[in-house]
Structure formats: structure tokens, C-alpha cells
Write a protein that holds these residues in place. Sequence first.
Motif, PDB file in Angstrom:
ATOM      1  N   THR A  49       0.788  -1.232   0.000  1.00 50.50           N
ATOM      2  CA  THR A  49       0.000   0.000   0.000  1.00 50.50           C
ATOM      3  C   THR A  49       0.826   1.291   0.000  1.00 50.50           C
ATOM      4  N   LYS A  50       2.067   1.222  -0.491  1.00 49.23           N
ATOM      5  CA  LYS A  50       2.842   2.476  -0.559  1.00 49.23           C
ATOM      6  C   LYS A  50       2.092   3.488  -1.435  1.00 49.23           C
ATOM      7  N   THR A  51       2.028   4.710  -0.984  1.00 48.19           N
ATOM      8  CA  THR A  51       1.336   5.847  -1.626  1.00 48.19           C
ATOM      9  C   THR A  51      -0.196   5.733  -1.634  1.00 48.19           C
ATOM     10  N   GLU A 106       4.105  -2.104   3.872  1.00 47.43           N
ATOM     11  CA  GLU A 106       4.564  -0.752   3.523  1.00 47.43           C
ATOM     12  C   GLU A 106       6.078  -0.744   3.339  1.00 47.43           C
ATOM     13  N   ASN A 107       6.566   0.277   2.640  1.00 48.99           N
ATOM     14  CA  ASN A 107       7.999   0.376   2.311  1.00 48.99           C
ATOM     15  C   ASN A 107       8.769   1.449   3.046  1.00 48.99           C
ATOM     16  N   LYS A 108       8.052   2.463   3.521  1.00 46.81           N
ATOM     17  CA  LYS A 108       8.743   3.606   4.133  1.00 46.81           C
ATOM     18  C   LYS A 108       8.277   3.765   5.571  1.00 46.81           C
ATOM     19  N   ILE A 156       1.693 -13.431  -1.675  1.00 48.75           N
ATOM     20  CA  ILE A 156       1.785 -12.700  -2.938  1.00 48.75           C
ATOM     21  C   ILE A 156       1.585 -11.226  -2.606  1.00 48.75           C
ATOM     22  N   ARG A 157       2.452 -10.358  -3.139  1.00 53.60           N
ATOM     23  CA  ARG A 157       2.375  -8.933  -2.807  1.00 53.60           C
ATOM     24  C   ARG A 157       1.859  -8.131  -4.006  1.00 53.60           C
ATOM     25  N   VAL A 158       0.718  -7.479  -3.838  1.00 51.34           N
ATOM     26  CA  VAL A 158       0.120  -6.740  -4.956  1.00 51.34           C
ATOM     27  C   VAL A 158      -0.302  -5.343  -4.496  1.00 51.34           C
ATOM     28  N   GLY A 159       0.016  -4.348  -5.321  1.00 50.32           N
ATOM     29  CA  GLY A 159      -0.380  -2.979  -5.007  1.00 50.32           C
ATOM     30  C   GLY A 159      -1.191  -2.341  -6.110  1.00 50.32           C
ATOM     31  N   SER A 160      -0.487  -1.887  -7.169  1.00 50.18           N
ATOM     32  CA  SER A 160      -1.157  -1.045  -8.169  1.00 50.18           C
ATOM     33  C   SER A 160      -2.274  -1.764  -8.928  1.00 50.18           C
ATOM     34  N   ALA A 161      -2.213  -3.068  -9.055  1.00 49.29           N
ATOM     35  CA  ALA A 161      -3.301  -3.786  -9.749  1.00 49.29           C
ATOM     36  C   ALA A 161      -4.597  -3.736  -8.925  1.00 49.29           C
ATOM     37  N   GLU A 216      -2.599   2.953 -10.402  1.00 47.75           N
ATOM     38  CA  GLU A 216      -1.204   3.377 -10.573  1.00 47.75           C
ATOM     39  C   GLU A 216      -0.819   4.368  -9.477  1.00 47.75           C
ATOM     40  N   ARG A 217       0.423   4.270  -9.049  1.00 53.81           N
ATOM     41  CA  ARG A 217       0.865   5.140  -7.955  1.00 53.81           C
ATOM     42  C   ARG A 217       1.078   6.574  -8.427  1.00 53.81           C
ATOM     43  N   ILE A 218       0.627   7.525  -7.609  1.00 50.89           N
ATOM     44  CA  ILE A 218       0.881   8.940  -7.872  1.00 50.89           C
ATOM     45  C   ILE A 218       1.828   9.419  -6.782  1.00 50.89           C
TER      46      ILE A 218
HETATM   47  C1  LIG Z   1       5.294  -2.030  -4.336  1.00 44.14           C
HETATM   48  C2  LIG Z   1       5.741  -3.399  -4.021  1.00 44.14           C
HETATM   49  C3  LIG Z   1       5.031  -4.516  -4.486  1.00 44.14           C
HETATM   50  C4  LIG Z   1       3.795  -4.415  -5.334  1.00 44.14           C
HETATM   51  O1  LIG Z   1       4.046  -3.740  -6.525  1.00 44.14           O
HETATM   52  P1  LIG Z   1       2.830  -3.269  -7.442  1.00 44.14           P
HETATM   53  O2  LIG Z   1       3.460  -2.950  -8.724  1.00 44.14           O
HETATM   54  O3  LIG Z   1       2.243  -2.062  -6.767  1.00 44.14           O
HETATM   55  O4  LIG Z   1       1.849  -4.373  -7.493  1.00 44.14           O
HETATM   56  C5  LIG Z   1       5.509  -5.758  -4.128  1.00 44.14           C
HETATM   57  N1  LIG Z   1       6.615  -5.921  -3.368  1.00 44.14           N
HETATM   58  C6  LIG Z   1       7.316  -4.879  -2.907  1.00 44.14           C
HETATM   59  C7  LIG Z   1       8.528  -5.122  -2.086  1.00 44.14           C
HETATM   60  C8  LIG Z   1       6.898  -3.601  -3.218  1.00 44.14           C
HETATM   61  O5  LIG Z   1       7.601  -2.557  -2.761  1.00 44.14           O
END
Ligand SMILES: *Cc1c(COP(=O)(O)O)cnc(C)c1O
Length: 233
Positions: free
Chosen positions: A37-39, A58-60, A221-226, A230-232
Amino acid sequence: MGKNDILANIAKIKHRMANACIECNRDPSSVRLLLATKTVAPSDMRIAIEAGDTLIGENKVQEFAAKAEALRDLIYTRHFIGHLQTNKVKEILQYVHCIQSVDRVSLAEKLQQRLAFENKHLDILVQVNTSYEDSKFGLDPDEALDAVRHIATMDRLHIKGLMTIGLFDADAEKVRPSFRLLRGLRDEIMALHLPDVTMEELSMGMSGDLETAIEEGATIIRVGSAIFGERIY
Ligand SMILES: *Cc1c(COP(=O)(O)O)cnc(C)c1O
């Protein structure tokens, strides 16, 4: 992204995950979806969490802490999946349930030291750079065994498995060797029978290659933008 879009996107990803499990005779409940969920705004995260998707990454550190505060009325599981500076260890330990991105022994040492001071324990995954790209964080595969042996002696850290980002390529078959390498390391580490090292988790695979990752043994499984768009930045 509206609420219905987010929920529909989650359903799509989960449907793909379930199908992939069936294809390779795995129990669909053996693979979890982590929302990266970054951004992403806390209000959008709330939609997913309230619908029952409670594994968040999260990344940050700053963003992680701010969102944990904004969503403190919800019960969900907070993983850290980004590169962690040792000077942020104290702050992150207030919020985190698992750090998937332990990418160097010096970070593990710092975590151990601080956890001992706070009399706490922490689940971690060890991050491996399976694509051998210099731009990626993670232990070299050739160093991973020794590093895990060393980290296993740190009583405050519970090693639950491995994480990798893998090669970035739209062709999932090109990413497969990364996943296979991680699984092979997992098997080698399991064979060492280290105390308090369970290796139940393999965090690998994203929206473009989750089927391949599941075939190779992924459990997260790690999914964000899908899901969130898309991240802004
Ligand atoms: C952002 C991120 C993802 C997911 O990427 P998306 O392109 O948003 O699906 C997976 N793993 C890590 C470590 C990330 O930072």
C-alpha cells in the motif's frame, strides 16, 4: 479508484490465486494476499481492510507509522517490505508485526539489540536478491545460508521464511528461476534444522507473475497497483 473498483480488483487477484493453487494441487488457503500500500491513501486501505483483507505491507517507515496511526481503530497485520535504515529500527518496532525485508546481518543485529532492550520478539523474513541485480536489496544467494545461521542465534528474532523481489520482467517464465532459487534456499535452510527457524513463508510473486510464484511455492503474494491503481508520487 472507488470502493467497488478496489473490491473488484481484489476479487480478481484472489480468483487468479485460487485458480493457480488448483492448477498445481495446492490448498488455496496456503497462499495469502499482501496488499502493498505504498502511496495508497488510508481511506482506500480502510476499504480493503474492512472487507477482510488485513495483511498490509509498507515500504517507508514514516508512511508506515502515519498510516498505522490513521488506521489505529482497525485490526490488521502490518508487514514492512522496504529497505530499512538501522536508525529507524526503534520507530518501526512500535508498529510492525513482521519485517519481511531483513536484507543484511547488521540490520538483524540492530533489531536484536533493540528488541532485547524492549523485551520483545519479532517475526522476520530474510530478503534474498535472487536476480543478482546490483540495484536490488537482499542478501546474495551464496551468502544467505551463512547469514540465516548467524541470525538464527539471535533469540529475539523468529525467522519465518524468505522474501524476494525477483527479476523485473513482464515474462513470468523469466522470473521463474528467481522463485525457484528462493524455494531451493528455503529447502536447504530447513534441512539445517536450526532452532526457532520455521521457513513456512515464501514471500514472492506480484500481479504479473503470481501464478508462476504459486507453482514454485509462494505463500505470500504482494500486490499494489493492480488493486489500488497506478501510484501517484
Ligand atoms: C510495491 C511493491 C510490491 C507491489 O508492486 P505493485 O506494482 O504495486 O503491485 C511488491 N513488493 C514490494 C517489495 C513492493 O515494494
